[in-house]
Design an enzyme around this catalytic site. Structure first.
Site, PDB file in Angstrom:
ATOM      1  CB  THR A 387      -0.763  -0.195   1.222  1.00  0.00           C
ATOM      2  OG1 THR A 387      -1.650  -0.989   1.144  1.00  0.00           O
ATOM      3  CG2 THR A 387      -1.828   1.156   1.236  1.00  0.00           C
ATOM      4  CB  THR A 405      -3.521  -0.777  -1.441  1.00  0.00           C
ATOM      5  OG1 THR A 405      -3.155  -2.138  -1.058  1.00  0.00           O
ATOM      6  CG2 THR A 405      -5.079  -1.113  -1.692  1.00  0.00           C
ATOM      7  CD  GLU A 424      -6.784  -4.594  -2.584  1.00  0.00           C
ATOM      8  OE1 GLU A 424      -6.515  -4.757  -1.137  1.00  0.00           O
ATOM      9  OE2 GLU A 424      -5.711  -4.171  -3.073  1.00  0.00           O
ATOM     10  CG  ASP A 427      -7.572  -6.893   2.050  1.00  0.00           C
ATOM     11  OD1 ASP A 427      -6.791  -7.509   2.481  1.00  0.00           O
ATOM     12  OD2 ASP A 427      -7.437  -5.682   1.726  1.00  0.00           O
ATOM     13  CB  SER A 451      -9.930  -1.175   2.965  1.00  0.00           C
ATOM     14  OG  SER A 451      -8.645  -0.658   2.906  1.00  0.00           O
ATOM     15  CB  SER A 452      -6.846  -1.297   7.415  1.00  0.00           C
ATOM     16  OG  SER A 452      -7.118  -2.789   7.818  1.00  0.00           O
ATOM     17  N   GLY A 473       0.479  -0.318   5.817  1.00  0.00           N
ATOM     18  CA  GLY A 473       0.803  -1.370   6.605  1.00  0.00           C
ATOM     19  C   GLY A 473      -0.349  -2.357   6.968  1.00  0.00           C
ATOM     20  N   GLY A 474      -1.179  -2.395   6.197  1.00  0.00           N
ATOM     21  CA  GLY A 474      -2.262  -3.248   6.461  1.00  0.00           C
ATOM     22  C   GLY A 474      -3.142  -3.060   7.745  1.00  0.00           C
TER      23      GLY A 474
END
Length: 567
Positions: A387, A405, A424, A427, A451-452, A473-474
């Site tokens: 990302t 991302t 993706e 996720d 998503s974060s 960073g997820g």
């Protein structure tokens, strides 16, 4: 639950972020030309080039995203998606959802193997199963139509030049190519770009030219975003994904053609004297960041300071509560009712914050009784960490906070048209239900995975833009963002000092501390308070800008190769 620590977190909420009157013209706080902060200096220069030519913050952000497609192929680009948060000089905030979508044929057992159990992550990633329809170009086209000032084709010029004329492999890209060899070199086109005939990564400093990507970008510059989604090239991209997908109903040309970027209501609310605005579902970014902050509002964080074990303890506890709600309730709001209003209700978050004690840990942290929530089960999925975040401000006082991302490093490993396609869809939750109870973030055709990503804007009490920030960073993204906001707002640190502060990640019953930092030395004190602590090396990546004494100052995470520039 979150399965791993990923290297590289009172006005009513959900108002449409109405204009806030102010006595001082907000344009007075704009840079003379503009500012760009991004993860690569070449992308920063691409954005600044557009600002110098009279482009808007939106124009500059699009040019930055396109340049990152070339020079940071492991992290983001046109093969993935993103979230776009824009604030104008009048204090109005709008957001665009460019998150990828699952093909129409995807079902809840999409990631199940022949044994009826979820596939190992690496196996799911390295196949067409993981690829969602990319959203970044539809997002860019929508944003440009609404907020652009320069011609669409001009925004592509810096990226085309980089791909055509060449760019150098940096230490960070070299490390990614080496550690992510299984994905980066999975496709013959990727191997031809970045690897020698013997399979070794090309050395740092090697000039790489990507004529296929240059041609793709030139076609898109001339023909517009429709050339990515409609016609023979779009059909060929879908066919390449389908050929790599072991399912009877893989991605089709119709899936690609049907993709739309969407306006979403921003998630806005007050924290102390500040107004915080971010991205709502399918992102869990804004709700999680806001929950972490609001649950800590009753504590005098400024008095505690960044060296205090007590601060880091309550910060960890607030994360545990916020992530419990995130895991259960956050998903694509087009497919399931996400109780955003309840999750961000000041009274609810005050009650959650009251569970935090300064002298002990909570035995368990479970999701709360969120007003308006459905009965749901926790899912189980890995999180994006390939990302990039970038920030752009223009001379008119507008700001863009944009996170882009392709999920894991080099995404799915599939290369089409010179760019890597995302993974993706990993996720999504691996399972559609738990003990007969539905999981909100289960796989469904046309759905966007949770998503974060947490692109964020902050306004001061007078309605002036104060901070633009986000991270990569997820699952750590909301924590990094919350940490950086606390550092800039409560501790009154400059943006560079804030981003340099170490990161603590506490999504469940284990607190992870960033190794080789002063924070790691606090492990004994945190254990005395009852925490299970692990110290781990981790690479983080954030970018920000803050107004300091009336002038804008940028920042880039010292753990990255990022930088910023203002004129």
């Amino acid at each position: 639950m979150l399965r791993r620590f990923l290297p590289l977190a009172a006005l009513p909420l959900i108002a449409a972020c109405a204009t806030v009157p102010a006595s001082t013209p907000k344009e007075a706080f704009a840079p003379p030309v503009g500012l760009v902060s991004a993860a690569d200096p070449r992308a920063v220069e691409a954005g600044m080039t557009i600002l110098r030519e009279g482009g808007s913050a939106t124009d500059a952000a699009i040019a930055t995203m396109l340049a990152l497609t070339v020079v940071e192929p492991q992290s983001s680009g046109i093969g993935g998606g993103g979230f776009f948060v824009r604030g104008d000089a009048a204090g109005h905030v709008s957001t665009i959802d460019g998150r990828e979508t699952a093909p129409a044929g995807a079902t809840g057992d999409w990631f199940f193997g022949a044994n009826g159990k979820p596939l190992p992550f690496d196996q799911a990633q390295a196949s067409g199963l993981s690829v969602g329809v990319p959203g970044n170009l539809r997002l860019a086209a929508k944003a440009h139509k609404e907020h652009g000032k320069l011609a669409w084709a001009k925004l592509f010029a810096p990226a085309i030049a980089l791909a055509r004329d060449g760019f150098l492999i940096t230490p960070r890209l070299h490390e990614a190519l080496d550690s992510g060899r299984a994905t980066g070199a999975r496709d013959a086109d990727g191997r031809a770009l970045f690897y020698a005939a013997n399979g070794s990564v090309l050395p740092v400093g090697t000039e790489v030219k990507n004529p296929a990507l240059a041609a793709t970008l030139q076609r898109l510059a001339t023909q517009g975003a429709d050339a990515f989604y409609i016609g023979p090239e779009a059909a060929a991209m879908a066919a390449e994904v389908a050929a790599d997908t072991p399912r009877p109903r893989p991605m089709t040309a119709a899936d690609v053609a049907g993709y739309q970027a969407k306006d979403r209501p921003p998630v806005c609310g007050t924290y102390r004297t500040w107004r915080i605005c971010g991205m709502g579902p399918p992102s869990s970014g804004a709700t999680t960041v806001y929950a972490i902050l609001k649950q800590l509002e009753r504590f005098d964080l400024k008095a505690m300071g960044p060296s205090s074990p007590t601060f880091w303890h309550v910060f960890a506890e607030s994360q545990r509560l916020a992530y419990a709600d995130r895991e259960k309730f956050a998903a694509d709001a087009d497919f399931i009712k996400v109780p955003v209003t309840g999750m961000t209700d000041p009274a609810y978050l005050a009650a959650r914050g009251a569970l935090i004690a300064t002298d002990r840990t909570m035995p368990t942290a479970t999701a709360g009784a969120v007003p308006g929530a459905l009965a749901l089960a926790d899912g189980d999925e890995p999180e994006e960490h390939g990302t990039s975040h970038f920030v752009a401000l223009d001379k008119w006082g507008d700001a863009v906070s944009y996170t882009s991302t392709i999920e894991s490093g080099f995404g799915s490993g599939l290369v089409y048209g010179g760019f890597y396609l995302n993974n993706e869809l990993t996720d999504f939750s691996n399972v559609p239900s738990v003990n007969g109870v539905m999981v909100a973030n289960r796989v469904e055709g046309g759905k966007r995975p949770r998503s974060s990503m947490a692109p964020t804007l902050v306004y001061d009490a007078d309605g002036h833009l104060l901070v633009a920030v986000g991270a990569a960073g997820g699952a750590t993204i909301p924590v990094q963002t919350a940490k950086n906001l606390i550092a800039m707002l409560d501790f009154d640190l400059g943006p560079q000092e804030a981003l340099a502060l170490p990161v603590m990640f506490s999504p469940g019953d284990t607190v992870y501390l960033e190794a080789d930092t002063p924070l790691a030395a606090l492990a004994p004190a945190l254990r005395q308070l009852g925490h299970k602590v692990e110290v781990r090396p981790a690479g983080f990546k954030a970018n920000a800008a803050k107004r300091v004494n009336g002038a804008w100052v940028g920042a880039a995470d010292p753990r990255s190769e990022g930088t910023w520039k203002s004129e």
